[in-house]
Structures are given as C-alpha cells and as structure tokens.
Design an enzyme around this catalytic site. Structure first.
Site, PDB file in Angstrom:
ATOM      1  N   TYR A   1       0.854  -1.252  -0.125  1.00 16.66           N
ATOM      2  CA  TYR A   1       0.280  -0.069  -0.159  1.00 16.66           C
ATOM      3  C   TYR A   1       0.728   1.215   0.047  1.00 16.66           C
ATOM      4  CZ  TYR A   1       0.848   1.203   4.880  1.00 16.66           C
ATOM      5  OH  TYR A   1       1.527   1.760   5.941  1.00 16.66           O
TER       6      TYR A   1
ATOM      7  N   LYS B   1       6.521  -1.841   1.838  1.00 17.55           N
ATOM      8  CA  LYS B   1       5.401  -1.357   2.387  1.00 17.55           C
ATOM      9  C   LYS B   1       4.160  -2.153   2.344  1.00 17.55           C
ATOM     10  CE  LYS B   1       3.486   3.276   3.206  1.00 17.55           C
ATOM     11  NZ  LYS B   1       3.538   3.192   4.484  1.00 17.55           N
TER      12      LYS B   1
ATOM     13  N   GLU C   1      12.663   3.052  13.757  1.00 17.56           N
ATOM     14  CA  GLU C   1      11.694   3.916  13.231  1.00 17.56           C
ATOM     15  C   GLU C   1      10.411   3.554  13.822  1.00 17.56           C
ATOM     16  OE1 GLU C   1      10.499   3.020   9.255  1.00 17.56           O
ATOM     17  OE2 GLU C   1      10.316   0.968   9.739  1.00 17.56           O
TER      18      GLU C   1
ATOM     19  N   LEU D   1      11.729   1.975   6.664  1.00 14.62           N
ATOM     20  CA  LEU D   1      11.019   2.356   5.323  1.00 14.62           C
ATOM     21  C   LEU D   1      11.737   3.632   5.218  1.00 14.62           C
ATOM     22  CD1 LEU D   1       8.930   1.878   3.459  1.00 14.62           C
ATOM     23  CD2 LEU D   1       7.502   3.600   4.796  1.00 14.62           C
TER      24      LEU D   1
HETATM   25  N1  PMP Z   1       7.913   4.309   8.544  1.00 13.01           N
HETATM   26  C1  PMP Z   1       6.868   3.339   8.606  1.00 13.01           C
HETATM   27  C2  PMP Z   1       6.764   2.010   9.263  1.00 13.01           C
HETATM   28  C3  PMP Z   1       5.470   4.092   8.180  1.00 13.01           C
HETATM   29  O1  PMP Z   1       4.627   3.071   8.104  1.00 13.01           O
HETATM   30  C4  PMP Z   1       5.554   5.324   7.267  1.00 13.01           C
HETATM   31  C5  PMP Z   1       4.348   5.781   6.922  1.00 13.01           C
HETATM   32  N2  PMP Z   1       4.132   5.603   5.574  1.00 13.01           N
HETATM   33  C6  PMP Z   1       6.789   5.827   7.440  1.00 13.01           C
HETATM   34  C7  PMP Z   1       7.911   5.402   8.041  1.00 13.01           C
HETATM   35  C8  PMP Z   1       6.882   7.407   6.938  1.00 13.01           C
HETATM   36  O2  PMP Z   1       6.922   7.252   5.227  1.00 13.01           O
HETATM   37  P1  PMP Z   1       6.301   8.388   4.505  1.00 13.01           P
HETATM   38  O3  PMP Z   1       7.171   9.820   4.840  1.00 13.01           O
HETATM   39  O4  PMP Z   1       6.528   8.105   3.023  1.00 13.01           O
HETATM   40  O5  PMP Z   1       4.970   8.720   4.837  1.00 13.01           O
END
Ligand code: PMP
Length: 294
Positions: free
Chosen positions: A31, A149, A182, A206
C-alpha cells in the site's frame, strides 16, 4: 463516499472484497498513503515509484500502468469532491483459494480510498507528542524488509499497543541489534551536538518520502545531517526530537518515556520549510495545467 475498486468507482456499500482475498487471509499485499493539498497529490511520482518497488519485492505484478493509477486516484478524489484529503492505495495479491502460493491468485485487488484530511491538533505541533520506546523490535530486514510497504503490519501494531498502554502517541522500535529504527508509522530525527541525526536505511526502516525531503531541506538550510546507527541512549541526550510522515509532516516530540523535550527551533524551521515546499509543489503542478481528471 465512493471507492475505486479494481477498474471502477463504486459507492462504499458496493466496495467489497472477498473473504478469500489473500490480503485479508495473509496480509499479502502492499500500500501507499498520500496527502492531497488543494487538489494536488503531493509527491505522487515518488509514492508510485515506491509502490512499484514494494510490488517488485513481493513478486506482484501491478495490473495497471502508472498513468492509469494516477487517473484512478484523481477520479476517486473527484467522485468524493475532495481537495484536502488523504489517499490510501492498496493492492493485494487478490482472490484465490486457501494456500500461500501467490499463483493461486489470478488478479490483484486494487483499491483507492480517499477521505477528508482532518488536521492534527495544533498542540501537537506547538508542544509536541509523547513517544515511548517499544519492547518489540522492528522486524529484521533479512526477515521482512521494512522497505516493503506491505499489508503485513502486525509488527507495528504490537508496538502501537505498547504506546497506548503508556498513553504515548507513537512508539519507536529498535532493530534486532538494539539500534534505533523507526516509529510504527513514522521516521525519527533528533538533534545532537548541533547535528541532525536519523537512522540510516541499513538499520532496517522504510525510506520515508517525508524523511528524504526533510533531509534535503535540512542540508539546503545549512544543517549537518548524519544518517547512521544510533543507540537509544543517544536519543535521550538529544536537544530536540521529531518524527516525520506523509500526513504528520514534521511533528515535534515532547517526551520519550520519562525524558522531556521542547518543541525546538529545528523542528519548527523544518516544518516551515516543508510547508513552503508543499506550497511550491502545488503551485507548480497547478501551473502545468488542469488536473488529470479535468
Ligand atoms: N515508517 C513506517 C513504518 C511507516 O509506515 C511510514 C508511513 N508510511 C513511514 C515510516 C513514513 O513514510 P512516509 O514519509 O513516506 O509517509
């Protein structure tokens, strides 16, 4: 509310997926979450690129061209008359009999959900939010790479449960070797000795799209940035801490467990720069001509 399901817009009441969908049965799918400002999907190309990367890492063939994905998003926004919104695009392995073999599913299920974006309370940006360090570790990149993701979110949900138990808004996970990784839905940054620090991708995180932009903005504004491996103790000694993601943008942290922080100048500066970047992006896209769906 209208939802884009496979090849068309349907009313929410018809937006149904089978109990045999492998996304439901096994969390087999991927997603993206995007944010829409004034009718423009921010960093759409970057999100679509990451979507294709996730798909390729799980051997899933996305049944649409990039242009069609963009159209499906803008059509869903239009059907719901939304201009300030979030978009959740989900692709699961699809319908198939019980069994793990992805080849049991003939066609992936494609869903676009859009909804109004409700701003976070102002106090979150002015005072910051509470974090905890979860006891559950981020799954290792050798087991299930956080760069995928995926719909398989139990690792993050277990950490979120821990956050709720101590009344924290977000939980930070360490990786299996005990270094900072994270949040459950965010990346983490902190200021230490005047340097902006954030765990590197190699820590098993991520690669957030917001994270990349914030690093870029920090460098452009003369900050030194260090991506690396950090012990959780280093976080406690930080002069300020913030988290980032697509919907929160740059959100300051007021405490991590018993250690308190001020919503500091660097988070404020980077939030301001981030929003300027959003405004510039929206202006630029609008200048390019009518939206895809007009
Ligand atoms: N880490 C994780 C585990 C996430 O689910 C997200 C949200 N998508 C992020 C980091 C931040 O990613 P982004 O800045 O692309 O929203």
């Amino acid at each position: 509310m209208y939802v884009y399901l496979n090849n068309k817009i349907v009313p929410l009441s018809d937006a149904r997926v089978s109990v045999f969908d492998h996304g439901f049965l096994y969390g087999d799918g991927i997603y993206e979450t995007m944010r829409v400002y004034d009718g423009v999907v921010f960093m759409l190309d970057e999100h679509i690129e990451r979507l294709y990367r996730s798909a390729s890492l799980i051997g899933l063939n996305i049944p649409k061209r990039i242009a069609d994905i963009k159209i499906s998003i803008y059509e869903t926004l239009k059907a719901n008359s939304l201009t300030n919104a979030y978009v959740r695009l989900t692709i699961s392995r699809g319908y198939g009999p019980i069994g793990l073999d992805p080849d049991l599913c003939k066609e992936p299920t494609f869903v676009v959900i859009t909804n109004e974006f409700k701003s976070y309370p102002r106090s979150y940006y002015e005072e910051g939010i509470k974090l905890t360090i979860a006891s559950v570790r981020r799954n290792s990149k050798e087991a299930l790479n956080p760069q995928i993701k995926s719909l398989n979110f139990l690792n993050n949900i277990l950490a979120k449960i821990e956050a709720k138990q101590v009344d924290a808004y977000e939980a930070i996970m360490l990786n299996v070797s005990g270094h900072l990784a994270e949040g459950t839905i965010s990346n983490i940054f902190f200021m230490k000795d005047g340097i902006l620090c954030t765990p590197s991708i190699e820590c098993g995180i991520l690669d957030g799209i917001t994270r990349a932009l914030v690093i870029d903005l920090a460098l452009k504004n003369g900050l030194e940035v260090k991506e690396g491996r950090f012990a959780p103790e280093e976080l406690y000694m930080a002069s300020e801490v913030f988290i980032t993601n697509t919907t929160m943008e740059v959100m300051p942290v007021s405490s991590i467990d018993k250690t308190e922080f001020k919503a500091g100048e660097i988070s404020k500066l980077l939030l301001k720069k981030y929003r300027q970047e959003v405004n510039g992006y929206v202006k630029e896209k609008k200048a390019e001509g009518p939206s895809l769906w007009e």
